[in-house]
Write an enzyme that holds these catalytic residues in place. Structure first.
Site, short mmCIF file in Angstrom:
data_model
loop_
_atom_site.label_atom_id
_atom_site.label_comp_id
_atom_site.label_asym_id
_atom_site.label_seq_id
_atom_site.Cartn_x
_atom_site.Cartn_y
_atom_site.Cartn_z
CE LYS A 112 83.82 43.29 -19.00
NZ LYS A 112 82.65 44.18 -19.04
C1 LIG Z 1 82.29 44.96 -20.20
C2 LIG Z 1 80.89 45.42 -20.29
C3 LIG Z 1 80.32 45.89 -21.50
C4 LIG Z 1 81.12 46.03 -22.78
O1 LIG Z 1 81.49 44.79 -23.35
P1 LIG Z 1 82.67 44.72 -24.42
O2 LIG Z 1 82.89 43.28 -24.67
O3 LIG Z 1 83.87 45.37 -23.75
O4 LIG Z 1 82.24 45.48 -25.62
C5 LIG Z 1 78.98 46.25 -21.50
N1 LIG Z 1 78.23 46.19 -20.38
C6 LIG Z 1 78.74 45.77 -19.20
C7 LIG Z 1 77.86 45.76 -17.99
C8 LIG Z 1 80.08 45.35 -19.11
O5 LIG Z 1 80.57 44.94 -17.92
#
Ligand SMILES: *Cc1c(COP(=O)(O)O)cnc(C)c1O
Length: 469
Positions: A112
């Site tokens: 993120k």
């Molecule tokens: C948020 C997240 C996901 C999922 O991503 P999306 O865009 O919500 O599908 C997968 N792995 C980790 C470690 C995350 O923080």
């Protein structure tokens, strides 16, 4: 480039408007009115460029006339200077078929950061142009909170108020939030569950007067600018593996469908992608939707991959809109029916389009553990539970596919050390850049799960910060 709502009844906005708005007025999500084109020539030209320059080129058509070209480049260069690998998102080869694309080299060790480090800077710039001060409000069960806090800390014109359930996030997760001492960062531990914290956030957003008074805003994954920044690493990885001459497949650990939707956009722009593999944990609403046309809400199951423990995948609405002829009224009707009944059946032509674009796998806890162990035994890599779910799905698809398969490594193994230790007997050490948080002082306020108490607390933050600004 103009942006339109998936529900067809909100004003068209430019990039700046869509970024600041987050959710559209009609409850829909903003989408570019059409996809920019990446030609074979464009892709060739990207092969030897650093990550930030690649990002600047991919983002430019989405930003349109909202920012001069050089400013876009400077902004992404600053964002990715915070990462601890010179390639920003390095590819690691596992065997003759499989690669990992490591997306966890940012300040909070989760993918993120890649989008939020850009979004924080975009907010700063666009808010400066309006002269307002905004309050970013959110609730977190662990990971998103720290990435959002690190994106906003110390930026003028904004403060962030992040709620987490008291005693229900891991010590590392809590410390990644509470050791950030910037004056505009406010952590609140709520007496209650994550759902209680989330309900408080919803209640405050639903109070129109409070929302306007505090200029409440969100940085959640429905924000288009976040998705735009995620398109970049699909392109960056594919050109390194031979695109456009080679078509690469990607396996994506999926929760809210944001990350894999960015892959869909990269493909729609012209990147040759052989297959997009959607991998979920036991919370498999997206797998049922894509494989059987049964997109229906169930209870959330707690798993060892908590960032994917979701009931409703917000960005799935963007896919429905894009696959069904970009008809806002039809998408609005589908989503209204889903909101009322918790179910949505994809009609046969829509299901066929979804199946043509995506493979989907649900990976349970045992398969996840086995995959962590396999990766360690066969390749020497320690991977986290989210990444393992992606890799398990990639391995399940490998026989029916040609060409390289890239699994997105969405979190650093050390963030989920217990699960990794259970599968391998090894505890991944915390990387040096965050090890210091275990001894630093923390700043956090504890409040009851009560909307009026929270509002009073947030109102009381205002004067001190005006002085600080
Ligand atoms: C948020 C997240 C996901 C999922 O991503 P999306 O865009 O919500 O599908 C997968 N792995 C980790 C470690 C995350 O923080």
């Amino acid at each position: 480039m103009d942006y339109v709502s998936t529900r067809g009844a909100a004003p068209r906005l430019d990039f700046r408007g869509a970024t600041l708005a987050g959710l559209a007025e009609d409850g829909g999500l903003y989408m570019p009115e059409d996809w920019p084109v990446l030609s074979a020539e464009d892709l060739h030209a990207l092969r030897d460029l650093p990550y930030a320059e690649t990002a600047a080129r991919i983002l430019r058509p989405f930003v349109g006339s909202c920012m001069p070209k050089d400013d876009v480049r400077r902004l992404v260069e600053a964002a990715y200077a915070e990462f601890d690998h010179a390639a920003v998102t390095p590819l690691v080869q596992l065997d003759h078929r499989h690669w990992l694309l490591e997306l966890h080299h940012g300040p909070t060790l989760a993918f993120k950061d890649i989008a939020l480090q850009v979004l924080g800077r975009l907010f700063e710039r666009f808010i400066r142009e309006t002269g307002e001060t905004i309050t970013i409000l959110g609730a977190t069960s662990g990971d998103t909170g720290s990435a959002a806090i690190h994106a906003v800390a110390g930026r003028p014109g904004m403060r962030i108020v992040m709620l987490h359930p008291h005693g229900r996030v891991s010590e590392v997760q809590r410390r990644q939030m509470t050791t950030v001492m910037a004056a505009n960062v406010h952590n609140i531990a709520i007496d209650g569950s994550f759902d209680d914290a989330q309900a408080l956030v919803k209640a405050l957003f639903a109070d129109a007067a409070f929302r306007a008074e505090m200029r409440l805003s969100a940085v959640n994954s429905i924000n288009w600018a976040r998705l735009a920044a995620q398109i970049v690493y699909y392109v960056y990885a594919a050109v390194r593996l031979g695109a456009p001459e080679v078509a690469v497949s990607f396996s994506v650990p999926t929760g809210n469908f944001g990350d894999v939707f960015a892959g869909h956009v990269a493909r729609a722009m012209g990147l040759p992608v052989r297959r997009l593999i959607v991998a979920t944990n036991d919370n498999d609403i997206v797998v049922r939707g894509l494989a059987q046309g049964d997109y229906s809400r169930g209870p959330v199951v707690a798993t060892a991959a908590p960032a994917m423990d979701i009931q409703v995948a917000s960005n799935f609405e963007r896919l429905l809109f894009d696959l069904a002829g970009r008809d806002g009224a039809a998408t609005a009707a589908r989503m209204a029916a889903f909101e009322a009944s918790g179910r949505l059946r994809l009609e046969p032509d829509l299901l066929a389009a979804a199946r043509a674009g995506f493979a989907a796998h649900r990976i349970d806890g045992h398969a996840m553990q086995r995959t962590i162990a396999w990766a360690h035994e066969k390749t020497g890599q320690l991977i986290d539970p989210h990444t393992a779910i992606g890799l398990a799905a990639a391995r399940a698809e490998a026989e029916s596919l040609d060409g390289p398969i890239v699994t997105l490594a969405t979190a650093h193994a050390a963030k989920f050390g217990e699960a990794v230790e259970r599968a391998t007997g090894l505890r991944p050490p915390l990387p040096r850049r965050i090890a210091h948080i275990m001894t630093r002082a923390e700043r956090c306020v504890r409040l009851p799960a009560d909307a009026e108490t929270l509002k009073a607390h947030i109102r009381a933050l205002a004067p001190a910060e005006r002085v600080a600004a």
